[in-house]
Motif scaffolding. Structure first.
Motif, PDB file in Angstrom:
ATOM      1  N   ALA A 181       0.830  -1.203   0.000  1.00 45.71           N
ATOM      2  CA  ALA A 181       0.000   0.000   0.000  1.00 45.71           C
ATOM      3  C   ALA A 181       0.864   1.254   0.000  1.00 45.71           C
ATOM      4  CB  ALA A 181      -0.924  -0.006   1.218  1.00 45.71           C
ATOM      5  N   GLU A 182       1.872   1.273   0.843  1.00 40.44           N
ATOM      6  CA  GLU A 182       2.773   2.422   0.888  1.00 40.44           C
ATOM      7  C   GLU A 182       3.524   2.571  -0.426  1.00 40.44           C
ATOM      8  OE1 GLU A 182       5.154   3.954   4.532  1.00 40.44           O
ATOM      9  OE2 GLU A 182       6.512   2.625   3.432  1.00 40.44           O
ATOM     10  N   MET A 183       3.958   1.450  -1.008  1.00 37.18           N
ATOM     11  CA  MET A 183       4.650   1.506  -2.291  1.00 37.18           C
ATOM     12  C   MET A 183       3.749   2.102  -3.372  1.00 37.18           C
ATOM     13  SD  MET A 183       6.312  -1.579  -4.587  1.00 37.18           S
ATOM     14  CE  MET A 183       4.694  -2.196  -5.077  1.00 37.18           C
ATOM     15  N   ALA A 184       2.482   1.685  -3.408  1.00 39.23           N
ATOM     16  CA  ALA A 184       1.549   2.200  -4.409  1.00 39.23           C
ATOM     17  C   ALA A 184       1.351   3.696  -4.243  1.00 39.23           C
ATOM     18  CB  ALA A 184       0.214   1.460  -4.306  1.00 39.23           C
ATOM     19  N   VAL A 192      -7.610  -2.477  -2.289  1.00 35.14           N
ATOM     20  CA  VAL A 192      -7.551  -3.598  -1.346  1.00 35.14           C
ATOM     21  C   VAL A 192      -6.274  -3.520  -0.516  1.00 35.14           C
ATOM     22  CG1 VAL A 192      -7.376  -6.099  -1.140  1.00 35.14           C
ATOM     23  CG2 VAL A 192      -9.013  -5.103  -2.744  1.00 35.14           C
ATOM     24  N   PHE A 193      -5.154  -3.275  -1.181  1.00 31.99           N
ATOM     25  CA  PHE A 193      -3.882  -3.158  -0.451  1.00 31.99           C
ATOM     26  C   PHE A 193      -3.934  -2.003   0.545  1.00 31.99           C
ATOM     27  CE2 PHE A 193      -1.701  -4.989  -4.435  1.00 31.99           C
ATOM     28  CZ  PHE A 193      -1.874  -6.280  -3.973  1.00 31.99           C
ATOM     29  N   LYS A 194      -4.472  -0.861   0.107  1.00 29.69           N
ATOM     30  CA  LYS A 194      -4.513   0.310   0.977  1.00 29.69           C
ATOM     31  C   LYS A 194      -5.448   0.106   2.157  1.00 29.69           C
ATOM     32  CE  LYS A 194      -3.229   3.906  -2.344  1.00 29.69           C
ATOM     33  NZ  LYS A 194      -3.656   5.167  -2.996  1.00 29.69           N
ATOM     34  N   PHE A 250     -11.604   3.617  -2.611  1.00 28.83           N
ATOM     35  CA  PHE A 250     -12.053   2.229  -2.487  1.00 28.83           C
ATOM     36  C   PHE A 250     -11.618   1.634  -1.149  1.00 28.83           C
ATOM     37  CE2 PHE A 250     -12.175  -2.361  -3.680  1.00 28.83           C
ATOM     38  CZ  PHE A 250     -13.538  -2.409  -3.928  1.00 28.83           C
ATOM     39  N   ALA A 251     -10.432   1.999  -0.688  1.00 30.82           N
ATOM     40  CA  ALA A 251      -9.998   1.556   0.640  1.00 30.82           C
ATOM     41  C   ALA A 251     -10.950   2.068   1.710  1.00 30.82           C
ATOM     42  CB  ALA A 251      -8.574   2.038   0.912  1.00 30.82           C
ATOM     43  N   GLU A 268      -4.203   5.872   7.150  1.00 25.25           N
ATOM     44  CA  GLU A 268      -4.319   5.305   8.490  1.00 25.25           C
ATOM     45  C   GLU A 268      -4.585   3.807   8.450  1.00 25.25           C
ATOM     46  OE1 GLU A 268      -6.847   7.297  11.236  1.00 25.25           O
ATOM     47  OE2 GLU A 268      -6.138   9.317  10.688  1.00 25.25           O
ATOM     48  N   TYR A 269      -5.118   3.315   7.359  1.00 26.68           N
ATOM     49  CA  TYR A 269      -5.421   1.888   7.274  1.00 26.68           C
ATOM     50  C   TYR A 269      -4.168   1.045   7.077  1.00 26.68           C
ATOM     51  CZ  TYR A 269     -10.221   3.511   6.640  1.00 26.68           C
ATOM     52  OH  TYR A 269     -11.440   4.116   6.806  1.00 26.68           O
ATOM     53  N   TRP A 270      -3.142   1.595   6.423  1.00 24.81           N
ATOM     54  CA  TRP A 270      -1.979   0.776   6.131  1.00 24.81           C
ATOM     55  C   TRP A 270      -0.718   1.170   6.904  1.00 24.81           C
ATOM     56  CZ3 TRP A 270      -3.058   4.331   1.966  1.00 24.81           C
ATOM     57  CH2 TRP A 270      -2.029   5.220   1.666  1.00 24.81           C
TER      58      TRP A 270
END
Length: 228
Positions: free
Chosen positions: A31-34, A108-110, A75-76, A217-219
């Motif tokens: 998520a951070e990479m994206a 989804v990742f985030k 979406f996250a 905050e989610y990731w």
């Protein structure tokens, strides 16, 4: 470490200039990479598209890096704040190569959830097996195959269906042409009889939650290996 008697092969690495261990990645998770990649490239490359999609009749659409970052954040927010998913929950994404895929997958990742990639051409039996095996709770699906939903939902733990189209995020005119060809010429859009929400509405609901809880905050608290 390199001269440890239990790792004698490290001496060979040094002879050819290969480090005995990989350096730590600069990002804690996907998520951070994206997010950081989108932030970097939307600054360095204002005119280049992050993703583009062209259908057989020539109609096409594209998303910029800034759009991908914003839409996947939304979406996250939908997954976590609206649906109430937790970190580690499974989300099945059953989309073809289309602009909706990176939005859903990166979202989804985030959200800190786990992406369950699913072949859009799977039969009902294959879908039921994979969703139950993965423990998927949400399904993001292309609407061309929505006629499979009643049979699948009855035998799985899917609680929410999000429908996207092949032309999601296309400009208005090309998108309308694609939908018209699908509906009236190719006749590949079946009636949708199962409960669902459209991706555009899911994004609108998710976007409304971000003022209170930013997607980061989610990731931020998730470790390097927890989104694999």
């Amino acid at each position: 470490m390199s001269d440890s008697p239990t790792r004698p092969w490290h001496a060979s690495y040094q002879q050819v200039g290969i480090a005995p261990a990989l350096e730590a990645l600069p990002y804690r998770n996907l998520a951070e990479m994206a997010h950081e990649s989108c932030k970097r490239w939307q600054t360095e490359s204002q005119v280049k598209a992050a993703f583009s999609c062209v259908v057989p009749n020539g109609m096409n659409g594209r998303l910029s890096f800034a759009q991908v970052d914003e839409l996947s954040d939304a979406f996250a927010g939908y997954l976590r704040a609206v649906l109430g998913l937790k970190a580690g929950d499974r989300v099945a994404v059953q989309l073809p190569n289309s602009l909706g895929y990176p939005v859903a997958a990166l979202g989804v990742f985030k959200a800190g959830c786990v992406l369950v990639n699913t072949n859009p051409l799977y039969t009902e039996t294959e879908m039921i097996h994979q969703f139950n095996n993965a423990g998927a709770q949400v399904l993001v699906m292309v609407d061309m195959f929505a006629d499979k939903l009643p049979a699948v939902l009855a035998k799985t733990g899917i609680k929410q269906v999000v429908l996207a189209s092949v032309s999601s995020f296309f400009p208005a005119v090309p998108g309308a042409i694609v939908r018209g060809v699908q509906r009236y010429w190719n006749r590949v859009l079946p009636p949708v009889t199962a409960p669902h929400i459209r991706l555009s509405e899911a994004l609108a609901q998710g976007r409304a939650t971000l003022a209170k809880t930013p997607a980061r905050e989610y990731w931020q608290g998730i470790g390097r290996h927890e989104l694999a």
